[in-house]
Design a protein around this motif. Structure first.
Motif, PDB file in Angstrom:
ATOM      1  N   LYS A 188       7.131 -11.696 -14.962  1.00 53.79           N
ATOM      2  CA  LYS A 188       6.864 -13.065 -14.499  1.00 53.79           C
ATOM      3  C   LYS A 188       7.741 -13.457 -13.314  1.00 53.79           C
ATOM      4  N   VAL A 246       7.664 -23.183 -19.064  1.00 50.67           N
ATOM      5  CA  VAL A 246       8.829 -22.302 -19.060  1.00 50.67           C
ATOM      6  C   VAL A 246       8.390 -20.963 -19.656  1.00 50.67           C
ATOM      7  N   LYS A 247       8.581 -19.887 -18.894  1.00 52.41           N
ATOM      8  CA  LYS A 247       8.146 -18.569 -19.331  1.00 52.41           C
ATOM      9  C   LYS A 247       9.282 -17.565 -19.230  1.00 52.41           C
ATOM     10  N   PRO A 248       9.438 -16.680 -20.224  1.00 55.75           N
ATOM     11  CA  PRO A 248      10.388 -15.573 -20.063  1.00 55.75           C
ATOM     12  C   PRO A 248       9.826 -14.589 -19.047  1.00 55.75           C
ATOM     13  N   ASN A 262       7.496 -17.222 -26.729  1.00 54.51           N
ATOM     14  CA  ASN A 262       8.630 -17.941 -26.128  1.00 54.51           C
ATOM     15  C   ASN A 262       8.244 -18.744 -24.888  1.00 54.51           C
ATOM     16  N   ILE A 263       7.110 -19.434 -24.970  1.00 50.77           N
ATOM     17  CA  ILE A 263       6.625 -20.273 -23.879  1.00 50.77           C
ATOM     18  C   ILE A 263       6.740 -21.737 -24.276  1.00 50.77           C
ATOM     19  N   GLN A 270      15.525 -13.483 -22.693  1.00 51.20           N
ATOM     20  CA  GLN A 270      15.141 -13.117 -21.325  1.00 51.20           C
ATOM     21  C   GLN A 270      15.373 -14.283 -20.364  1.00 51.20           C
ATOM     22  N   ASP A 271      15.625 -13.953 -19.095  1.00 56.63           N
ATOM     23  CA  ASP A 271      15.674 -14.978 -18.069  1.00 56.63           C
ATOM     24  C   ASP A 271      14.297 -15.647 -17.964  1.00 56.63           C
ATOM     25  N   GLN A 272      14.276 -16.841 -17.412  1.00 60.35           N
ATOM     26  CA  GLN A 272      13.046 -17.625 -17.392  1.00 60.35           C
ATOM     27  C   GLN A 272      12.626 -17.992 -15.974  1.00 60.35           C
ATOM     28  N   TYR A 329       9.811 -20.969 -13.955  1.00 60.71           N
ATOM     29  CA  TYR A 329       9.140 -22.244 -14.175  1.00 60.71           C
ATOM     30  C   TYR A 329       7.847 -22.236 -13.363  1.00 60.71           C
TER      31      TYR A 329
END
Length: 631
Positions: free
Chosen positions: A503, A537-539, A547-548, A568-570, A572
């Motif tokens: 992502k 917000v997405k990993p 984890n969204i 994980q880092d995210q 936007y």
């Protein structure tokens, strides 16, 4: 195009087009592997701006326009796609200028600098062609181009080919194609004058609606309709616990439809976005500061670059996830590594429609299987293909579906469940239980699964920078990472697919192509524009919608999912909700084969976030007239 005895070596200068723009030989058979050792060496840049693939027709057309006029046309999948464009981008100001399309035979004649476009087929099979018009006469037209002939131009001549032209009594300008099996679509001219140009009407928003439909209940659910004599269908029936496309018994007669216009938009977007994601991937690999944001183990970065350099065109299949609404078509992400749902879309939904007697429209995935077969035939496979899968019911029917495609392409194929059937031989090769060496592998596992093993090993051994190499011992069972990163094993999908599937590529895309009509605003840091629009917000790495978080314009949490990717880092991404149709949120999925659109399907859920438990249903393509509101 085919070379001839007098063809110049690849990359040799053939001549100069107006504006002193160089034209080069595109005789790929003669390319020097030392000068062009990998795929990246074929990418053409001028002033840091990507022009195209050396030395193809599109590269020359874009470079000629940039040198002479300072503007370029957007990345396109095929040369014939240029005829769909309606603007060019002035590089210095980043402004858009109008581009008009004129069909062959139009009253608006081509001018010097017009782009002449050929349809796909015949001499220009699959790609089409583009050339620059350098002279226009009543009885002929002269062109400059690359990748047709590879001979040196006559001294002092700034054109390479001449086509016969004719003007009718009504003033229509017709150009004769010199190839009997090719077709000239027309020409493109940068002008604000749209008289006689191909119309570009505003898109009717009604045509971007997804409709729900039902087929009459005649007792179809009481009869079997998948052929369990076929391994993949039997495995699918076992997993679904019956002959059904969706797990919800109340929905067995339900399906969804989109218009022909929506399907055309989806196909165009898929092809264009694949090119944009490939461009962004190359950009990331050239910028280490961006690559760091992908959280990839240092020990595999060299292998990823090698994969990109050597295996750029070896993608078999991938999947885009879209939201289709009257406000437009927007892409959420690109599952370029380990996509799913292609059996449902490429086989099951078509059989469902036939059994249930659906006559409305046609199957959106009807060409997917044959396109996968073509993709395998284009691959560099020369022996047995081993499919590696986990002991999972869903992975199993996907593996068997792909096995049928591989076998239809003419290759032997074996499915391996788990790794216990594999071992190292005395020469350091990985072999199966029958002693056949693994040389070609297609996997259902994601690359990220193998990377997790590498991360754990590096932490245990405190290795951070050394390149990872599998360790082997004769007779021992290899690990997944040993198989997937083995030098003498070609893995599909290639290792480079880790980049576009991550992502973190989404903010890069937005920075490279801001306000692109198919993209959503995405960023590594939350900004005011995202706060005002609402955001997701997405990993950067995740699967199955895990984890969204969805945040609305009032900064309220709308919905969230849990999962294993919280660490994980995210990134936007602009909030652009799925349409709700018949109590379901509906996501359109498009599939590629060898990087080109190959079909579509839908996934649905009562939740706004599509996840691993979301259902597939049938998608049909219907005539536009079914979607236009009657007055």
């Amino acid at each position: 195009m085919k070379s001839s005895a007098s063809a110049r070596t690849f990359g040799e200068l053939l001549g100069y087009a107006p504006g002193n723009v160089a034209v080069y030989s595109s005789d790929y058979d003669s390319a020097d592997e030392h000068t062009y050792p990998n795929r990246s060496a074929y990418r053409s840049y001028l002033d840091g701006i990507y022009m195209g693939y050396k030395w193809q027709c599109v590269e020359f057309a874009r470079r000629w326009m940039y040198v002479n006029y300072g503007y370029i046309f957007d990345d396109i999948a095929m040369a014939y796609d240029i005829f769909e464009l309606r603007s060019v981008r002035e590089v210095s100001s980043q402004t858009r200028l109008p581009l008009q399309a004129y069909r062959n035979g139009a009253k608006q004649h081509p001018t010097v600098g017009s782009l002449l476009i050929w349809e796909e087929g015949g001499e220009f099979e699959e790609t089409g062609h583009v050339a620059i018009v350098v002279e226009v006469h009543p009885d002929k037209i002269r062109l400059a181009e690359q990748n047709v002939a590879h001979q040196t131009w006559p001294e002092g001549q700034n054109w390479c080919r001449e086509l016969k032209a004719k003007i009718t009594q009504d003033g229509d300008y017709w150009i004769e194609c010199s190839y009997s099996d090719a077709t000239i679509l027309g020409w493109m001219t940068q002008t604000a004058d749209s008289q006689y140009a191909e119309p570009t009407p505003a898109l009717n928003n009604d045509l971007l609606v997804i409709n729900a439909a039902t087929v009459a209940d005649t007792g179809q659910v009481n009869k079997s309709w998948l052929n369990i004599a076929n391994d993949d269908e039997a495995a699918y029936v076992d997993m679904m616990q019956g002959h059904k496309l969706t797990s919800n018994n109340a929905d067995q007669h339900r399906y969804f439809t989109i218009s022909h216009t929506a399907q055309h938009t989806l196909e165009h977007a898929t092809n264009e976005l694949h090119g944009l994601f490939m461009h962004a991937t190359d950009y990331v690999l050239q910028h280490p500061e961006l690559l760091q944001k992908f959280n990839l183990p240092e020990v595999v970065l060299t292998k990823i670059r090698q994969s990109w350099d050597n295996r750029l065109n070896q993608l078999i299949t991938s999947r885009f996830d879209f939201a289709l609404t009257p406000a437009g078509l927007k892409v959420y992400e690109y599952n370029c590594d380990s996509a799913s749902c292609y059996m449902e879309s490429g086989k099951v939904q078509g059989k469902w429609a036939k059994h249930f007697g659906v006559k409305h429209g046609y199957d959106a995935g009807q060409t997917l299987f044959k396109d996968l077969v073509k993709a395998w035939r284009k691959s560099e496979v020369t022996g047995i293909v081993h499919i590696l899968q986990d002991d999972d019911a869903e992975e199993h029917y996907h593996a068997l579906f792909m096995k049928h495609a591989i076998e239809a392409a003419g290759f032997e194929c074996k499915v391996i469940i788990g790794l216990q059937q594999l071992s190292w031989d005395a020469s350091g090769n990985i072999i199966d239980a029958a002693g056949d060496t693994l040389n070609y592998v297609w996997k259902t596992w994601s690359w990220e699964t193998a990377l997790d093993q590498i991360r754990q090993e590096c932490e245990a051994e405190q290795r951070q920078s050394a390149s990872f190499e599998p360790q082997w011992q004769a007779g021992a069972t290899p690990r997944l990472v040993d198989v997937l990163l083995r030098k003498n094993i070609m893995v599909f999908e290639p290792l480079w697919t880790l980049i576009p599937s991550n992502k973190a590529i989404l903010p890069v895309l937005w920075s490279l192509f801001p306000n692109h009509k198919f993209l959503l605003h995405s960023a590594f840091e939350l900004n005011d524009e995202l706060i005002q629009s609402g955001y997701v917000v997405k990993p950067i790495v995740g699967r199955c919608g895990a984890n969204i978080q969805l945040i609305d314009q009032q900064q309220q949490l709308i919905e969230k999912t849990s999962g294993h990717f919280a660490s994980q880092d995210q990134i936007y991404q602009q909030l652009f909700a799925l349409p709700k149709v018949a109590d379901y949120f509906v996501q359109i999925c498009s599939f590629t084969a060898a990087g080109k659109y190959a079909g579509a399907g839908v996934r649905v859920d009562k939740s706004m976030i599509i996840n691993g438990h979301s259902d597939c249903m049938a998608l049909r393509i219907s005539d536009d007239s079914h979607f236009i509101a009657k007055e």
